[in-house]
Design an enzyme around this catalytic site. Structure first.
Site: not given
Length: 833
Positions: A495, A545, A589-590, A593, A600, A670, A673-674
Site C-alpha cells: 500500500y 492493503d 482487513h485480511k 485477520y 486503515d 493514523r 487519518g486513513w
C-alpha cells in the site's frame, strides 16, 4: 532564498504552477545551507559567541528513572553535512552545564553520522539540550568506556608461537598467517572492551569465543590486564578476573552460523582484522573483519562485525554485515550445569525487544553470573540449543543483523545479586530499548528557513522541496527488484508503494513537472507485466492493503491507454468481489485477520473500488463501497468524543477486542487519518447530489469538529493517541497530522466543510513545518516523528504501551505521502484567499 516573499512579479498573484518559478533548481534550496556552513566555519575559527546549532527537546517516555541514557541525533538534522569536520567540535548543554556528547559513525559506512548525548532522566522528565560548536577546546569528561587491541613487537615467530618482544597497543591490525590460538602474540588473545560496569574480550582466532572480565571496580582496567605473564587474568586480582569458561562454545553472546541444528563458529577464514574506531566520553567502538569467511552451505564472503559499548551500560551492541547473502546467523550463551535458562516473551510486536538469558553459579570462581542476548522480536527465527550453547537464531536479513549481549556478575559493586533481580533488570532493559526517549530537533538552519507566516507560495515551496528530496533520496529503491533501505527488504507491491507514488504523481499534476509524473509511473509500472500480472501481489491472501496501489493503475491507464494497467486493475477488483466480509457487509482487513474491520482498510480499498466502478462499471457498486463508511461509523465511532476506535472484531475473539463491543481500546491517530483521507477522496468522485455523497458529507462534518477538539492548541498538530496528549510517551505524530490537515483543507477547498475550518488546517500545516520537517545542509528535507507501523493481533495487544512501543522514525512513506497531499491542498486553500 527568502521563502516568505512571493516569487512572481510585485503585485502579481501566482497560481499553483506559477509559484514554482525560481524553485526548479535544487541548488537554490542550498543557499541558506551554504550561508550557515560559512557561519559555522567562522564560529570554529573565530572567538565570537555564535547561536546554538540546534535545540533538542528530549522526553523520558517511561515512568521509570533512566540513568546514562544515550540519545542519538542525526548530524544532518542538526544542520551539518556528513563528513563535516565541525562535528568533532560539537558540545551539548543542559542549561549551562555541559553533558557528554560524541560524534561517531553509527551506520558503519566510514563517515560520522550521529551525535550521541548521555543524559540522566527522572520518570517522565523532559530536558532541553543545546547543541553548540565549541569555540575553544570542548569540555573534557571522565573516560567511562574503552576498546583496545594490543599485539607484540620486537620478538619473532617460531612456528605457531611468538617468542619474546613486548605488547603495544595499536589502532588496527590484521592477524599474520602464523597466528592461531595460544600464540602469545595478542594480549589476552583478542580485542577487549569495557564500561565502568563490565569488560569483555573475544578470541581473534579460529575459536571466535566471547569471554567476560568481571570487575570489582568502576575504574577502567583493561590497559593493565595481561601485561604480567599473559594469562594472569585467570587469577583473582584487585580489579576482578576473567570469569567465564568458554570452551568449544560461542561464549557470552558470541555469534556463529546456524547449520544443521547447531552453531558453527566463524572459524574458516583467510585472515582476521581488528580496528579501534572510537574511544570517547559516551561510547567506545571497534570493528572485526573476517576476510574470506567460508561458512557451510553459503558462498565465500567477508563478514564485518561492529561492536560498541556505552558508559554506564553492561550492553555490547553487535552489528553483523556480510558481504553476500549469508545463512541464518545465530548468537549463543555457553551452557553450564546448574544454571537456569530464561526467555523473554515473544508474544509482542516485532520491533519490541526480547531476550534469551541464563543465571546461576556459572562463573569460574563459583559465584552467580547472568548472561543475556537481547534482540528485536522481528529478528528472531527461533530460540534453540545445541550441545554447547543456548541460542537465538536470527531471521535472514539482506544487510545483516543487529543485537546486544550483556553480563551481570553478582560480585560487581552494587550489582545484581539474585535471579529475581536479574529478571527484573532484563525486563526493564528490554522495555527501555523498545520505548525510547522522544526527541524533537529544532536546528538553527531549519528554524531560520521556516520562519515567517504561511502563505500559498510557502506551502507549495515546502511541499515541492519534500518531493524533490524523496526523488533524490529514494531513487529507484521502491521499484521491483530493488533493495528498499528504509523497509530493510527488497521492494514489493504494498500500500505504501501506491501511496507515495500517488502523492508524487499529484505533485506532478499540480505543478506540471514531468519528473514527478515519470518517477511515479516508473515505480508502479515496474510491477506490471505485459499481460497485466502484478508482480509480488498475492490474490489468495485477501489483504485489503494490497488494493491501495490500484488507484495508480487507474491513473496510468487513463494517461497512457496501456491495457496492462486495466488488466491489473481488474485483478484487484476481482479480489474485492471475493474478499471475505463481516455480516454487515464490511471487508475483513485480511484473511489472516478474520471478522476484523480496521479503519486503515477503508482507505486501502474503498477509493479504488469507487474509482473502478465509475470508470469501468457504470457506478454499479458504488453504494456497496460507500457502505463501508457506514459500518465504521456504526461500530467504531465513540458517541462522546466523535472519534473512532482503531478496529472492530465482529467475533469478539481477539485479545485486543472489548468482549461486549468488539472494539479496540484507543483512538490511534493514523488509523483515523486513513479514514479521514478516504472520506474526502471518495467524496471527490461522487456526484454531488447523490445519496452516497450526502452520507459522507454528514460523516465528514461530524468528524471535523471532533478532530479540531483534540488538535494541540499550541503546536497545531495531533498525537499518536489522539485524546491522551499528556500521557507518558505520547508524542505529536506526523502522518496522522498530515492526514487530518489534508482532510480539513480538501474539505474547505471543495466547500464540504465550513470556511471556519481553514484556520485549523493552516495552523496544522504551520505546526508540521515547525515540529516535523527537518532541513539538511544539502538542500533536502526529512519528515520526522513518524510511527513506523501499528496494527493489532500477532503480538500486538492494542494496549497504550503497545502504541508507544512502535519505533518513531523519519521519512516513512506513510508520512511522506500524506504530507505532500496535505501541502498541495493547503497551497490551494491559501491561494484562494
Amino acid at each position: 532564498m527568502i521563502i516568505d516573499e512571493p516569487l512572481g512579479k510585485p503585485g502579481e498573484k501566482a497560481g499553483l504552477a506559477a509559484v514554482l518559478t525560481g524553485y526548479e533548481n535544487l541548488s537554490l534550496y542550498m543557499k541558506p545551507a551554504i550561508t550557515l556552513s560559512i557561519g559555522l566555519g567562522l564560529a570554529v575559527l573565530g572567538c565570537a559567541k555564535q547561536e546554538p546549532l540546534a535545540r533538542v527537546e528530549v522526553e523520558n517516555s517511561t515512568k521509570t528513572r533512566r540513568v546514562d541514557e544515550v540519545v542519538d541525533l542525526r548530524l544532518v538534522d542538526l544542520g551539518l553535512t556528513l563528513g563535516d569536520h565541525a562535528a568533532e567540535g560539537l558540545e551539548a548543554f543542559v542549561g549551562d552545564a555541559p553533558v557528554p556528547a560524541q560524534a561517531w559513525d553509527r551506520s558503519g559506512d566510514g563517515t560520522a553520522d550521529t551525535l550521541s548525548v548521555l543524559l540522566d532522566f527522572k520518570p517522565v522528565e523532559q530536558k532541553s539540550v543545546r547543541i553548540e560548536l565549541a569555540s575553544e577546546k570542548p569540555t573534557g569528561f571522565e573516560q567511562r568506556t574503552q576498546a583496545e587491541i594490543s599485539r607484540k613487537t620486537g620478538g619473532q615467530w617460531e612456528g605457531r608461537e611468538y617468542i619474546g618482544g613486548q605488547f603495544e597497543n595499536v589502532q588496527s591490525m590484521e592477524t599474520p598467517p602464523e597466528h592461531t590460538d595460544h600464540s602469545w602474540f595478542i594480549r589476552y588473545e583478542g580485542p577487549g572492551w569495557e564500561s565502568d560496569k563490565v569488560g569483555y574480550r573475544f578470541y581473534l582466532d579460529w575459536r571466535n569465543g566471547f569471554d567476560i572480565f568481571g570487575k570489582l571496580t568502576d575504574e577502567l582496567v583493561l590497559q593493565d590486564v595481561g601485561q604480567d605473564g599473559f594469562d594472569s587474568y585467570h587469577e583473582p586480582a584487585d580489579w576482578g578476573m576473567d570469569i567465564l569458561k568458554v570452551g568449544p562454545s560461542l561464549g557470552s553472546g558470541g555469534y556463529g552460523l546456524w547449520v544443521d541444528g547447531k552453531a558453527e563458529r566463524i572459524s574458516q577464514t583467510e585472515k582476521l582484522g581488528c580496528e579501534i574506531l572510537e574511544n570517547g566520553p559516551v561510547l567506545s567502538q571497534f570493528r572485526a573483519t573476517y576476510h574470506g569467511w567460508e561458512g557451510s552451505n553459503q558462498p565465500k564472503m567477508d563478514l564485518v562485525a561492529d561492536f560498541s559499548i556505552h558508559a554506564g551500560s553492561r550492553l555490547t551492541w553487535v552489528r553483523l554485515r556480510p558481504s553476500d547473502q549469508a545463512g541464518n546467523l545465530c548468537a549463543g550463551l555457553v551452557k553450564h550445569e546448574g544454571t537456569e535458562l530464561l526467555k523473554g516473551s515473544t508474544d509482542i510486536t516485532g520491533e519490541a525487544f526480547t531476550y534469551l538469558a541464563t543465571w546461576g553459579a556459572q562463573s569460574l570462581d563459583g559465584s552467580d553470573l547472568g548472561m543475556a542476548i537481547l534482540l528485536r522480536n522481528k529478528d528472531l527465527d527461533q530460540f534453540a540449543e545445541d550441545e554447547h550453547n543456548d541460542l537465538a537464531v536470527f531471521e535472514k536479513r539482506v544487510k545483516g543483523i543487529e543485537y546486544a549481549f550483556l553480563a551481570a556478575w553478582s560480585k560487581e559493586p552494587g550489582g545484581i545479586k539474585t535471579r529475581d533481580e536479574f529478571v527484573a533488570y532484563l525486563e526493564k532493559t528490554a522495555r527501555e530499548l523498545t520505548i525510547t526517549p522522544r526527541v524533537t530537533v529544532y536546528s538553527s538552519m531549519g528554524m531560520s528557513e521556516k520562519a515567517g507566516p504561511l502563505d500559498a507560495e510557502k506551502a507549495l515551496y515546502w511541499t515541492k522541496r519534500m518531493g524533490d528530496s524523496i526523488l533524490k533520496r529514494r531513487g529507484d529503491t521502491l521499484s521491483l527488484g530493488e533493495y528498499d533501505p528504509e523497509a530493510e527488504r527488497f521492494a514489493r507491491w504494498t500500500y505504501t508503494t501506491g501511496l507515495i507514488s500517488k502523492a508524487v504523481h499529484d505533485l506532478g499534476e499540480a505543478t506540471g513537472e514531468q519528473s514527478y509524473l515519470d518517477w511515479a509511473e516508473s515505480v508502479i509500472s515496474s510491477y506490471i507485466k505485459a499481460d497485466g500480472e502484478v508482480e509480488t501481489y498475492s490474490f489468495d491472501s485477501f489483504n485489503i492493503d494490497q488494493i491501495n496501489s490500484g488507484k495508480m493503475l487507474l491513473e496510468l491507464h487513463a494517461a497512457t491507454g496501456e491495457e496492462r494497467y486495466r488488466i491489473a486493475a481488474d485483478h484487484l477488483r476481482k479480489q474485492l468481489e471475493e474478499h471475505p466480509r463481516t455480516k454487515n457487509g464490511a471487508f475483513w482487513h485480511k484473511k489472516r485477520y478474520p471478522w476484523q474491520v480496521w479503519l486503515d482498510g477503508v482507505y486501502m480499498g474503498i477509493p479504488f473500488m469507487v474509482g473502478y466502478e465509475q470508470v469501468y462499471n457504470n457506478s454499479e457498486h458504488v453504494a456497496e463501497a460507500v457502505h463501508e463508511f457506514i459500518v465504521c461509523e456504526d461500530e467504531l465511532r465513540d458517541p462522546e468524543t466523535g472519534l473512532y476506535w482503531h478496529a472492530w472484531d465482529e467475533s469478539r475473539q481477539q485479545d485486543w477486542a472489548d468482549p461486549e463491543t468488539g472494539r479496540s481500546a484507543y483512538f490511534w491517530g493514523r488509523g483515523l487519518g486513513w479514514f479521514a483521507m478516504a472520506l474526502v477522496d471518495t467524496l471527490e468522485m461522487l456526484p454531488a447530489e447523490s445519496e452516497e455523497a450526502a452520507e459522507l458529507l454528514r460523516i465528514l462534518n461530524d468528524l471535523a469538529p471532533a478532530l479540531v477538539k483534540v488538535q494541540d492548541p499550541e503546536k497545531g498538530v495531533w498525537y499518536q493517541i489522539l485524546d491522551r496528549p499528556d500521557s507518558p510517551g505520547n508524542y505529536p505524530e506526523s502522518s496522522a497530522s498530515s492526514m487530518f490537515t489534508y482532510m480539513l483543507a480538501k474539505g474547505v477547498n471543495h466547500g464540504w466543510l465550513d470556511q471556519s475550518f481553514e484556520a485549523a488546517a493552516e495552523k496544522a500545516f504551520s505546526g508540521m513545518l515547525k515540529e516535523f520537517v527537518r532541513v539538511h545542509a544539502d538542500g533536502t528535507t526529512s519528515l520526522d516523528h513518524l510511527c513506523r507501523v501499528a496494527g493489532l493481533g500477532f503480538g500486538r495487544d492494542g494496549s497504550y504501551e503497545y502504541y508507544m512501543s512502535e519505533p518513531v522514525v523519519a521519512n516513512d512513506p506513510k508520512g511522506i505521502g500524506p504530507f505532500l497531499m496535505a501541502g498541495l491542498q493547503i497551497a490551494e486553500m491559501l491561494e484562494e484567499n
